[in-house]
Design a protein around this motif. Structure first.
Motif, PDB file in Angstrom:
ATOM      1  N   HIS A  34       0.829  -1.202   0.000  1.00 35.45           N
ATOM      2  CA  HIS A  34       0.000   0.000   0.000  1.00 35.45           C
ATOM      3  C   HIS A  34       0.867   1.257   0.000  1.00 35.45           C
ATOM      4  O   HIS A  34       1.929   1.321   0.609  1.00 35.45           O
ATOM      5  CB  HIS A  34      -0.978   0.053   1.180  1.00 35.45           C
ATOM      6  CG  HIS A  34      -1.754  -1.210   1.349  1.00 35.45           C
ATOM      7  ND1 HIS A  34      -2.502  -1.750   0.341  1.00 35.45           N
ATOM      8  CD2 HIS A  34      -1.868  -2.052   2.404  1.00 35.45           C
ATOM      9  CE1 HIS A  34      -3.059  -2.867   0.769  1.00 35.45           C
ATOM     10  NE2 HIS A  34      -2.682  -3.083   2.007  1.00 35.45           N
ATOM     11  N   ASP A 163      -3.106   4.919  -0.277  1.00 38.30           N
ATOM     12  CA  ASP A 163      -4.190   4.155   0.326  1.00 38.30           C
ATOM     13  C   ASP A 163      -3.593   3.181   1.325  1.00 38.30           C
ATOM     14  O   ASP A 163      -2.371   3.015   1.409  1.00 38.30           O
ATOM     15  CB  ASP A 163      -4.977   3.422  -0.764  1.00 38.30           C
ATOM     16  CG  ASP A 163      -6.369   3.001  -0.313  1.00 38.30           C
ATOM     17  OD1 ASP A 163      -6.743   3.304   0.837  1.00 38.30           O
ATOM     18  OD2 ASP A 163      -7.086   2.363  -1.110  1.00 38.30           O
ATOM     19  N   ASP A 166      -7.404  -0.641   4.585  1.00 38.75           N
ATOM     20  CA  ASP A 166      -8.860  -0.429   4.641  1.00 38.75           C
ATOM     21  C   ASP A 166      -9.447  -0.087   3.274  1.00 38.75           C
ATOM     22  O   ASP A 166     -10.641  -0.237   3.061  1.00 38.75           O
ATOM     23  CB  ASP A 166      -9.200   0.692   5.631  1.00 38.75           C
ATOM     24  CG  ASP A 166      -8.894   0.302   7.067  1.00 38.75           C
ATOM     25  OD1 ASP A 166      -8.910  -0.908   7.365  1.00 38.75           O
ATOM     26  OD2 ASP A 166      -8.640   1.220   7.879  1.00 38.75           O
ATOM     27  N   HIS A 167      -8.620   0.408   2.392  1.00 39.14           N
ATOM     28  CA  HIS A 167      -9.003   0.734   1.010  1.00 39.14           C
ATOM     29  C   HIS A 167     -10.175   1.709   0.941  1.00 39.14           C
ATOM     30  O   HIS A 167     -11.158   1.491   0.247  1.00 39.14           O
ATOM     31  CB  HIS A 167      -9.303  -0.534   0.223  1.00 39.14           C
ATOM     32  CG  HIS A 167      -8.071  -1.330  -0.099  1.00 39.14           C
ATOM     33  ND1 HIS A 167      -6.949  -0.759  -0.668  1.00 39.14           N
ATOM     34  CD2 HIS A 167      -7.779  -2.639   0.096  1.00 39.14           C
ATOM     35  CE1 HIS A 167      -6.023  -1.690  -0.815  1.00 39.14           C
ATOM     36  NE2 HIS A 167      -6.496  -2.836  -0.355  1.00 39.14           N
ATOM     37  N   PRO A 185     -10.269   3.222  -4.314  1.00 38.27           N
ATOM     38  CA  PRO A 185      -9.401   2.350  -3.525  1.00 38.27           C
ATOM     39  C   PRO A 185      -8.274   1.806  -4.408  1.00 38.27           C
ATOM     40  O   PRO A 185      -8.486   1.524  -5.591  1.00 38.27           O
ATOM     41  CB  PRO A 185     -10.351   1.227  -3.073  1.00 38.27           C
ATOM     42  CG  PRO A 185     -11.719   1.819  -3.162  1.00 38.27           C
ATOM     43  CD  PRO A 185     -11.666   2.759  -4.333  1.00 38.27           C
ATOM     44  N   HIS A 187      -4.695  -0.740  -4.626  1.00 36.95           N
ATOM     45  CA  HIS A 187      -3.832  -1.802  -4.082  1.00 36.95           C
ATOM     46  C   HIS A 187      -2.520  -1.818  -4.848  1.00 36.95           C
ATOM     47  O   HIS A 187      -2.514  -1.901  -6.082  1.00 36.95           O
ATOM     48  CB  HIS A 187      -4.519  -3.162  -4.205  1.00 36.95           C
ATOM     49  CG  HIS A 187      -3.642  -4.316  -3.792  1.00 36.95           C
ATOM     50  ND1 HIS A 187      -3.287  -4.545  -2.480  1.00 36.95           N
ATOM     51  CD2 HIS A 187      -3.054  -5.291  -4.520  1.00 36.95           C
ATOM     52  CE1 HIS A 187      -2.525  -5.618  -2.416  1.00 36.95           C
ATOM     53  NE2 HIS A 187      -2.363  -6.091  -3.641  1.00 36.95           N
ATOM     54  N   GLU A 363     -12.641  -6.016  -3.738  1.00 32.42           N
ATOM     55  CA  GLU A 363     -13.485  -4.910  -3.293  1.00 32.42           C
ATOM     56  C   GLU A 363     -13.181  -4.632  -1.834  1.00 32.42           C
ATOM     57  O   GLU A 363     -12.651  -5.482  -1.108  1.00 32.42           O
ATOM     58  CB  GLU A 363     -14.968  -5.253  -3.466  1.00 32.42           C
ATOM     59  CG  GLU A 363     -15.455  -6.408  -2.620  1.00 32.42           C
ATOM     60  CD  GLU A 363     -16.934  -6.705  -2.840  1.00 32.42           C
ATOM     61  OE1 GLU A 363     -17.618  -7.012  -1.842  1.00 32.42           O
ATOM     62  OE2 GLU A 363     -17.403  -6.640  -3.982  1.00 32.42           O
ATOM     63  N   ASN A 364     -13.496  -3.418  -1.379  1.00 33.62           N
ATOM     64  CA  ASN A 364     -13.352  -3.138   0.050  1.00 33.62           C
ATOM     65  C   ASN A 364     -14.607  -3.603   0.786  1.00 33.62           C
ATOM     66  O   ASN A 364     -15.545  -4.141   0.181  1.00 33.62           O
ATOM     67  CB  ASN A 364     -13.035  -1.657   0.300  1.00 33.62           C
ATOM     68  CG  ASN A 364     -14.154  -0.721  -0.149  1.00 33.62           C
ATOM     69  OD1 ASN A 364     -15.318  -1.126  -0.319  1.00 33.62           O
ATOM     70  ND2 ASN A 364     -13.814   0.552  -0.330  1.00 33.62           N
ATOM     71  N   HIS A 365     -14.654  -3.403   2.088  1.00 34.59           N
ATOM     72  CA  HIS A 365     -15.769  -3.925   2.874  1.00 34.59           C
ATOM     73  C   HIS A 365     -17.072  -3.175   2.633  1.00 34.59           C
ATOM     74  O   HIS A 365     -18.135  -3.626   3.079  1.00 34.59           O
ATOM     75  CB  HIS A 365     -15.399  -3.904   4.360  1.00 34.59           C
ATOM     76  CG  HIS A 365     -14.344  -4.909   4.699  1.00 34.59           C
ATOM     77  ND1 HIS A 365     -13.399  -4.687   5.675  1.00 34.59           N
ATOM     78  CD2 HIS A 365     -14.070  -6.132   4.186  1.00 34.59           C
ATOM     79  CE1 HIS A 365     -12.597  -5.730   5.767  1.00 34.59           C
ATOM     80  NE2 HIS A 365     -12.989  -6.626   4.867  1.00 34.59           N
ATOM     81  N   VAL A 370     -11.720  -2.290  -5.752  1.00 31.79           N
ATOM     82  CA  VAL A 370     -10.365  -1.809  -5.482  1.00 31.79           C
ATOM     83  C   VAL A 370      -9.568  -1.900  -6.783  1.00 31.79           C
ATOM     84  O   VAL A 370      -9.549  -2.957  -7.431  1.00 31.79           O
ATOM     85  CB  VAL A 370      -9.687  -2.643  -4.383  1.00 31.79           C
ATOM     86  CG1 VAL A 370      -8.230  -2.223  -4.211  1.00 31.79           C
ATOM     87  CG2 VAL A 370     -10.443  -2.515  -3.072  1.00 31.79           C
ATOM     88  N   ARG A 483     -12.360 -10.302   0.509  1.00 34.18           N
ATOM     89  CA  ARG A 483     -12.506  -9.161  -0.402  1.00 34.18           C
ATOM     90  C   ARG A 483     -12.413  -9.581  -1.864  1.00 34.18           C
ATOM     91  O   ARG A 483     -12.572  -8.745  -2.750  1.00 34.18           O
ATOM     92  CB  ARG A 483     -11.418  -8.121  -0.104  1.00 34.18           C
ATOM     93  CG  ARG A 483     -11.278  -7.820   1.388  1.00 34.18           C
ATOM     94  CD  ARG A 483     -10.236  -6.764   1.648  1.00 34.18           C
ATOM     95  NE  ARG A 483      -9.886  -6.715   3.065  1.00 34.18           N
ATOM     96  CZ  ARG A 483      -9.206  -5.727   3.628  1.00 34.18           C
ATOM     97  NH1 ARG A 483      -8.810  -4.711   2.905  1.00 34.18           N
ATOM     98  NH2 ARG A 483      -8.922  -5.761   4.908  1.00 34.18           N
TER      99      ARG A 483
END
Length: 523
Positions: A34, A163, A166-167, A185, A187, A363-365, A370, A483
């Motif tokens: 990150h 980032d 947690d994104h 987001p 990565h 994907e984030n939460h 992402v 995720r």
């Protein structure tokens, strides 16, 4: 394990114009996952530099106002402050296409001006093929006291990169496809490197800096504009290169690079250099159980055929690929060329091994996709690579790229001790990198079911399928952990393919090889 089983030999590197070492031994590499992590470490290192120390960097884009931490400094403030303290600050930024085409010409020029005003020097480098770019992301730090290090990987010094796990995205964002939201987001992975490898990366910078070819090779208009703006068009002298740092660790590292065949030619690669393509090809041909990769693009027929051939030859081999859910652009004309390449590449791989190709996006939460910008590959938990290069023809032949491939002399004793069965034994760095990335993607607190290749495939598929089914079922109940979601490629109409395929091949994924290599199909 002979290193030449995995690394390119001097002859296989195929570039007699460079004195870069075939590989170096005795290094350390710390993955910085990150942008927030990387930027924080970069600030910590640069702020300790003083008079007579050196800082060299290359980048695709640099945004002068990009904050390195929540409360700063910006990248321009960080580099300018170092230059004012007497640090020798030298940088090479891609000159870039015009901003009206959504590139970064003014941002790169502004960063160069800010650093120059403080006593440093940043050149805008357009010594590329037409339609190409300088894509290397490198920082080299040499200290008078000998505590030398380098950062290399996929993270640019610009917006959207800062980032974290947690994104939620970088507060300073670039405009992307609408699916990624206002703060996409992101990565990504960078390496912090110590040992003799720093000398090899120092040389990589110096080769470009001292190349005598003009910085701008694409017509008189841009050259006139540069002169009217009093741009720096010639490189000043560099301090003499110090000796390589001593050995400090257990990693052998091979620097892999891409330089296209150019006119005028690069003085350090007169016929170009394709060690990225050659290095990956050699490693992937040795794969037997599991190729794990994260990549921004994963397209190109040539790259897909390489995976497909290995999958056909080795029936126990699986491919796990983590890619972005959507391209970074929207638009009626920009989107289809981005889609057609990946659709074709994935279908080629799946045709070769329908049950052994596993492609996911992240994907984030909150369910926001992402953007996977990382360029990571791990083969059988033995060989690993982190760099700036994507799995496409552009990165392997056309743009300048830089990657570090790594073999650890430390054997990892966890079962299976030798996944591929070739006697190489799993290696600590490669396995730890793969496990660390998967733990984040799966929201896993341990490595249970992630060490053995077959168990890894089952656990990753099961976790991703549960999340996909939860979405399809209306998101009833608690969100399942993880995720990753199985990646889906949409079918394009024949008409769209008819015009998008040539655009993809000529503009988005061009070929920078010498003509004879194109004809022969060689890297």
């Amino acid at each position: 394990m002979p290193l030449t089983d995995w690394f390119l030999t001097s002859e296989e590197r195929g570039n007699p114009d460079s004195s870069i070492p075939t590989w170096t031994a005795g290094n350390t590499a710390e993955p910085l996952i990150h942008g927030e992590t990387y930027f924080d470490r970069l600030v910590a290192e640069v702020e300790t530099l003083g008079e007579g120390d050196t800082l060299f960097f290359t980048d695709w884009r640099g945004d002068p106002d990009q904050r390195m931490r929540d409360d700063g400094p910006t990248i321009a403030e960080l580099l300018a402050a170092a230059a004012k303290r007497g640090v020798v600050v030298k940088g090479l930024l891609w000159r870039s296409h015009l901003d009206k085409f959504a590139y970064s010409e003014e941002e790169n020029r502004s960063l160069a001006d800010d650093v120059a005003a403080a006593g440093g020097e940043v050149l805008l480098d357009q010594r590329v093929r037409r339609g190409g770019s300088h894509h290397q992301k490198l920082v080299v730090i040499r200290r008078k006291d000998g505590d030398d290090l380098a950062f290399a990987g996929g993270i640019d010094l610009c917006h959207s990169r800062r980032d974290n796990a947690d994104h939620a995205g970088d507060p300073q964002a670039v405009v992307m496809a609408k699916a990624y939201g206002e703060h996409p987001p992101w990565h990504d992975v960078q390496l912090l490197l110590r040992g003799p490898i720093v000398g090899a990366l120092d040389l990589t910078f110096r080769e470009r800096w001292t190349d005598p070819a003009p910085l701008d090779q694409h017509g008189p208009i841009s050259t006139i504009q540069d002169k009217l703006r009093h741009a720096d068009l010639s490189a000043d002298h560099l301090p003499e290169q110090p000796p390589d740092p001593p050995q400090v660790g257990t990693l052998a590292i091979q620097v892999l690079r891409t330089y296209p065949a150019m006119r005028p030619a690069y003085s350090f690669a007169k016929l170009g250099e394709q060690t990225v393509a050659r290095g990956y090809t050699k490693a992937i041909k040795r794969a037997r159980r599991l190729i794990y990769l994260e990549d921004q693009y994963l397209w190109s027929r040539e790259v897909a055929n390489l995976f497909a051939e290995s999958l056909r030859q080795h029936t126990d081999l699986h491919l796990i690929a983590v890619v972005p859910r959507h391209p970074d652009v929207d638009g009626r004309f920009a989107l289809p060329p981005n889609q057609v390449g990946r659709e074709h590449a994935i279908s080629l791989c799946r045709k070769a091994a329908p049950d052994r190709v596993h492609v996911f996006d992240v994907e984030n939460h909150q369910g926001t996709p992402v953007y996977v910008h990382a360029k990571v590959c791990v083969v059988d938990d033995v060989w690993a690579s982190v760099g700036s290069d994507n799995f496409n023809r552009r990165s392997w032949t056309h743009d300048s790229e830089l990657s570090c491939s790594i073999l650890d002399e430390t054997v990892d004793g966890r079962s299976p001790a030798d996944p591929a069965g070739l006697g190489d034994g799993a290696r600590r760095f490669a396995r730890d990198l793969r496990l660390r990335l998967l733990r984040e993607h799966l929201d896993a607190s341990d490595d249970e079911g992630l060490v053995d290749p077959d168990e890894t495939v089952r656990r990753v598929n099961a976790t991703a399928d549960r999340l996909r089914d939860w979405h399809r079922g209306g998101q009833r109940g608690a969100r399942p952990p993880g995720r990753l979601v199985p990646h889906e490629t949409g079918k394009l109409s024949w008409f769209t393919k008819a015009w998008a395929t040539p655009a993809y091949q000529l503009i988005y994924d061009p070929d920078g090889r010498p003509r004879r290599d194109r004809r022969a199909g060689n890297w």
